[in-house]
Design a protein around this motif. Structure first.
Motif, PDB file in Angstrom:
ATOM      1  N   ILE A  53      43.259  49.941  30.868  1.00 10.50           N
ATOM      2  CA  ILE A  53      42.829  49.039  31.936  1.00 10.50           C
ATOM      3  C   ILE A  53      41.770  49.653  32.839  1.00 10.50           C
ATOM      4  CG2 ILE A  53      45.089  47.934  31.912  1.00 10.50           C
ATOM      5  CD1 ILE A  53      45.466  49.140  34.751  1.00 10.50           C
ATOM      6  N   GLN A  54      41.508  50.959  32.702  1.00  8.91           N
ATOM      7  CA  GLN A  54      40.454  51.557  33.512  1.00  8.91           C
ATOM      8  C   GLN A  54      39.118  50.884  33.233  1.00  8.91           C
ATOM      9  OE1 GLN A  54      40.894  55.712  33.969  1.00  8.91           O
ATOM     10  NE2 GLN A  54      38.821  56.065  34.703  1.00  8.91           N
ATOM     11  N   ARG A  55      38.933  50.385  31.995  1.00  5.37           N
ATOM     12  CA  ARG A  55      37.705  49.642  31.679  1.00  5.37           C
ATOM     13  C   ARG A  55      37.630  48.338  32.458  1.00  5.37           C
ATOM     14  NH1 ARG A  55      38.285  53.851  29.913  1.00  5.37           N
ATOM     15  NH2 ARG A  55      37.213  54.738  28.137  1.00  5.37           N
ATOM     16  N   THR A  56      38.748  47.635  32.541  1.00  8.36           N
ATOM     17  CA  THR A  56      38.739  46.358  33.241  1.00  8.36           C
ATOM     18  C   THR A  56      38.648  46.554  34.752  1.00  8.36           C
ATOM     19  OG1 THR A  56      41.153  46.253  33.309  1.00  8.36           O
ATOM     20  CG2 THR A  56      40.077  45.296  31.400  1.00  8.36           C
ATOM     21  N   LEU A  57      39.199  47.657  35.260  1.00 10.01           N
ATOM     22  CA  LEU A  57      39.099  47.932  36.697  1.00 10.01           C
ATOM     23  C   LEU A  57      37.661  48.245  37.103  1.00 10.01           C
ATOM     24  CD1 LEU A  57      42.292  50.126  37.281  1.00 10.01           C
ATOM     25  CD2 LEU A  57      42.013  47.661  37.585  1.00 10.01           C
ATOM     26  N   GLY A  58      36.836  48.601  36.116  1.00  8.80           N
ATOM     27  CA  GLY A  58      35.423  48.858  36.387  1.00  8.80           C
ATOM     28  C   GLY A  58      34.555  47.624  36.230  1.00  8.80           C
ATOM     29  N   ALA A  59      35.188  46.429  36.111  1.00 11.63           N
ATOM     30  CA  ALA A  59      34.444  45.183  35.909  1.00 11.63           C
ATOM     31  C   ALA A  59      33.588  44.832  37.120  1.00 11.63           C
ATOM     32  CB  ALA A  59      35.406  44.036  35.620  1.00 11.63           C
ATOM     33  N   LYS A  60      32.462  44.218  36.851  1.00 11.99           N
ATOM     34  CA  LYS A  60      31.527  43.806  37.909  1.00 11.99           C
ATOM     35  C   LYS A  60      32.164  42.756  38.811  1.00 11.99           C
ATOM     36  CE  LYS A  60      26.796  42.066  38.423  1.00 11.99           C
ATOM     37  NZ  LYS A  60      25.583  41.608  37.671  1.00 11.99           N
ATOM     38  N   ASN A  61      32.956  41.860  38.232  1.00 13.96           N
ATOM     39  CA  ASN A  61      33.688  40.842  38.981  1.00 13.96           C
ATOM     40  C   ASN A  61      34.826  40.330  38.102  1.00 13.96           C
ATOM     41  OD1 ASN A  61      32.522  38.759  37.236  1.00 13.96           O
ATOM     42  ND2 ASN A  61      30.652  39.036  38.456  1.00 13.96           N
ATOM     43  N   LEU A  62      35.664  39.457  38.640  1.00 14.63           N
ATOM     44  CA  LEU A  62      36.820  38.965  37.886  1.00 14.63           C
ATOM     45  C   LEU A  62      36.388  38.176  36.659  1.00 14.63           C
ATOM     46  CD1 LEU A  62      39.805  38.422  37.432  1.00 14.63           C
ATOM     47  CD2 LEU A  62      39.666  36.543  39.086  1.00 14.63           C
ATOM     48  N   ALA A  63      35.375  37.341  36.792  1.00 11.25           N
ATOM     49  CA  ALA A  63      34.939  36.524  35.656  1.00 11.25           C
ATOM     50  C   ALA A  63      34.493  37.404  34.491  1.00 11.25           C
ATOM     51  CB  ALA A  63      33.808  35.588  36.088  1.00 11.25           C
ATOM     52  N   GLU A  64      33.706  38.451  34.774  1.00 11.20           N
ATOM     53  CA  GLU A  64      33.271  39.353  33.717  1.00 11.20           C
ATOM     54  C   GLU A  64      34.465  40.077  33.091  1.00 11.20           C
ATOM     55  OE1 GLU A  64      30.040  40.037  32.426  1.00 11.20           O
ATOM     56  OE2 GLU A  64      29.689  38.144  33.480  1.00 11.20           O
ATOM     57  N   GLY A  65      35.412  40.463  33.926  1.00 12.81           N
ATOM     58  CA  GLY A  65      36.607  41.119  33.415  1.00 12.81           C
ATOM     59  C   GLY A  65      37.407  40.211  32.500  1.00 12.81           C
ATOM     60  N   GLN A  66      37.613  38.952  32.909  1.00 12.12           N
ATOM     61  CA  GLN A  66      38.366  38.013  32.084  1.00 12.12           C
ATOM     62  C   GLN A  66      37.646  37.725  30.772  1.00 12.12           C
ATOM     63  OE1 GLN A  66      38.850  34.832  35.025  1.00 12.12           O
ATOM     64  NE2 GLN A  66      41.054  35.270  35.104  1.00 12.12           N
ATOM     65  N   LYS A  67      36.332  37.546  30.824  1.00 13.74           N
ATOM     66  CA  LYS A  67      35.584  37.315  29.585  1.00 13.74           C
ATOM     67  C   LYS A  67      35.695  38.511  28.646  1.00 13.74           C
ATOM     68  CE  LYS A  67      31.776  35.942  31.791  1.00 13.74           C
ATOM     69  NZ  LYS A  67      30.374  35.499  31.991  1.00 13.74           N
ATOM     70  N   GLY A  68      35.609  39.706  29.200  1.00  9.81           N
ATOM     71  CA  GLY A  68      35.712  40.913  28.384  1.00  9.81           C
ATOM     72  C   GLY A  68      37.079  41.052  27.732  1.00  9.81           C
ATOM     73  N   VAL A  69      38.140  40.767  28.494  1.00  3.97           N
ATOM     74  CA  VAL A  69      39.508  40.884  27.963  1.00  3.97           C
ATOM     75  C   VAL A  69      39.762  39.842  26.877  1.00  3.97           C
ATOM     76  CG1 VAL A  69      41.950  40.623  28.535  1.00  3.97           C
ATOM     77  CG2 VAL A  69      40.453  41.940  30.042  1.00  3.97           C
ATOM     78  N   LEU A  70      39.346  38.597  27.103  1.00  2.94           N
ATOM     79  CA  LEU A  70      39.581  37.535  26.127  1.00  2.94           C
ATOM     80  C   LEU A  70      38.702  37.703  24.886  1.00  2.94           C
ATOM     81  CD1 LEU A  70      39.999  34.530  28.583  1.00  2.94           C
ATOM     82  CD2 LEU A  70      41.790  35.703  27.290  1.00  2.94           C
TER      83      LEU A  70
END
Length: 572
Positions: free
Chosen positions: A273-290
């Motif tokens: 999750i350290q990758r997702t915690l480095g997300a630019k914003n929530l939308a980018e994080g959700q797109k990356g995870v999905l």
């Protein structure tokens, strides 16, 4: 010589590409080094998540498990999608809102510093003595199976000793991986992961393609698939998505311990999750995870299918797998199945060198990612709060680099001791349960219940480690666990820990309910298609399982090790 040149060339190409893309990145501050300055977009997040996960414990370990148990081990890929959906819709919004750098940091905010310290210590020990050694060991075995290591390095006599060869490759991989993590920080890891991910997808699919051709009677994919189905059906129905009760991935455990391990791994495991915690914003994080979820659905094509093909070729007597003694019995060395299959499938030296570089990239990806997370946990969770509270950002980074070097040495030592295991992937998941179940139970209760006290979290983490560990290492207790099923037992332990924490919330609740404050580090506007994409992913998972399901396995049992007509007693 061509193979060695291709290996060096493609490995260097990724290194140069990573340097060009990250040379202007600020990595002297804590956020810069450990979270890439919170600048990661969804392609980088997805690529890094995929490659951090798809290392040799997957490429080598999971294909080895498929060689032994058949298609049912795809649970370790396909069911991960359910956990990724949970991450995108439930865990990630809350983590980004809190502005945390590590999971233990969240526990400090929600509970207290004691809970954070316990979690940090559990993570550090697990990463140093379990996860990183397994990455190094499986990586070395994959490279040894694929390449004639002694010949590549001039055929020195000392490399003819298998133990010396194993140690030599482990040290090389550890040295290169630590250089990425300790010099470039998280962004360097994430970018190199993405570049290697492209090569891994291409190379992994090529191995499956050519392996199917070699299995076919007329070197065609169609005949290869037909031959795979015929051989698998005649040898215990190896193309069954349903695992028997004694298989590595029992079907009913998908809804208990296996799902819990996936949820921990993709939602609360610092390495991931350290990758997702480095997300630019929530939308980018959700797109990356999905997006990672969709890529995981392709995983069985190169993480399970080669193992199934390897078993079919072995049954036909066309693939020589060394045997090794385990508990007095000679069994195929499943850790070598994938590397040997690749060497027998990719005949051209240039192609073999390219895939060796891809596999090395996968090894480095997971190793440097875990090492970066280990340094993050130590520096921000132990060094700065307990050793040197006045340390500057630069001092914290330097200490992290020194600690990372020490961790690398410890991991090398433990990696050399793993040759005695019968199934490296099963060993990994068994050991994972020791720390993932207690941590997940505490994080989940922390997010869902507002009045559970800190003492309940600390007790739950310690008790969870003791209970799961006892079920593995204490013979008298382990017999009972084996009858229940290790994954069912892990689920029962987690349920007990959650009930205990909720009860403590009633008996001795916090004075004031916990309220998560918005740290305002990133924009928390969700991606508008997140729920629709998540639903589509879950439907695809159900279709995949239904397409290959045969519940008669509960009468016949798991397929077991394939048998070759050319089996001889040879140990590596």
């Amino acid at each position: 010589m061509i193979t060695l040149f291709a290996l060096i060339f493609f490995t260097a190409l990724v290194a140069v590409g990573t340097w060009l893309m990250t040379r202007k990145t600020e990595n002297q501050s804590q956020d810069g080094f450990f979270l890439a300055g919170r600048s990661l977009t969804y392609p980088i997040i997805a690529g890094s998540l995929l490659l951090t996960n798809l290392s040799t414990e997957q490429m080598v370990g999971l294909n080895g498990s498929a060689f032994k148990d058949g298609l049912s081990v795809m649970a370790w890929e396909v069911v991960a999608v359910v956990a990724l959906v949970l991450m995108a819709l439930f865990f990630l919004p809350r983590f980004l809102k809190s502005g945390i750098t590590t999971v233990p940091e969240y526990l400090a905010k929600r509970f207290d510093k004691t809970t954070e310290l316990i979690c940090n210590l559990i993570f550090l020990i697990a990463y140093m003595v379990v996860l990183m050694p397994i990455i190094l060991y499986t990586g070395a075995q994959g490279m040894i199976g694929m390449l004639d290591v002694a010949a590549v390095f001039g055929d020195p006599a000392w490399l003819h000793d298998p133990s010396a060869e194993l140690l030599f490759v482990i040290v090389i991989v550890a040295a290169i991986g630590s250089a990425y993590a300790l010099v470039g920080g998280l962004r360097s890891c994430a970018v190199s992961d993405t570049l290697n991910g492209i090569g891994l997808l291409i190379g992994g699919l090529l191995v499956s393609y050519f392996a199917l051709q070699s299995l076919g009677t007329d070197n065609s994919i169609t005949s290869g698939i037909a031959e795979l189905r015929q051989i698998s059906a005649a040898n215990g129905n190896r193309l069954n998505s349903i695992g028997a009760n004694d298989a590595e991935a029992p079907f009913f455990a998908l809804f208990t311990g296996i799902l819990m391990i996936h949820t921990f791994y993709w939602c609360t495991n610092q390495q991931i999750i350290q990758r997702t915690l480095g997300a630019k914003n929530l939308a980018e994080g959700q797109k990356g995870v999905l997006l990672t979820g969709f890529l995981k659905l392709l995983g069985p094509l190169f993480l399970v299918l080669p193992g199934l093909i390897g078993a079919a070729l072995y049954i036909r007597g066309e693939l020589a797998i060394p045997l090794k003694p385990v508990n007095g019995e000679w069994i195929p060395d499943t850790a070598q199945v994938y590397g040997i299959l690749v060497r027998n499938t990719l005949h051209h030296p240039l192609m073999l060198g390219f895939f060796a570089a891809v596999l090395l990239g996968a090894i480095l990806s997971s190793f440097n990612s875990v090492l970066n997370s280990t340094c993050t946990l130590f520096c921000l969770g132990i060094y700065k709060p307990y050793v040197n509270r006045q340390a500057s950002d630069r001092r914290v980074v330097v200490v992290g680099q020194i600690f990372g070097f020490v961790v690398t040495i410890v991991s090398i030592v433990f990696a050399t001791q793993l040759a005695k295991t019968s199934s490296i992937f099963d060993f990994l998941q068994t050991m994972n349960a020791i720390y993932c179940i207690p941590i997940l139970s505490v994080v989940a209760v922390g997010l869902l219940a507002k009045r559970t006290p800190a003492i309940s979290a600390s007790i739950s983490m310690i008790a969870g480690v003791v209970l799961i560990g006892a079920g593995i290492f204490l013979p008298a207790f382990a017999d009972t666990v084996n009858r229940i099923g290790q994954y069912h037992y892990a689920f029962l332990v987690m349920a007990a820990l959650i009930v205990f924490q909720l009860a403590m919330g009633k008996i001795a609740p916090r004075k004031e309910p916990y309220e998560e404050k918005d740290a305002k580090v990133v924009d928390l506007t969700p991606w508008k298609y997140a729920k629709a994409v998540a639903l589509a992913l879950l439907v695809i998972v159900a279709i995949i399982y239904a397409s290959f399901a045969d519940f008669s396995v509960f009468r016949t049992g798991k397929p077991g090790y394939p048998v070759s007509p050319n089996t001889t007693r040879q140990a590596r």
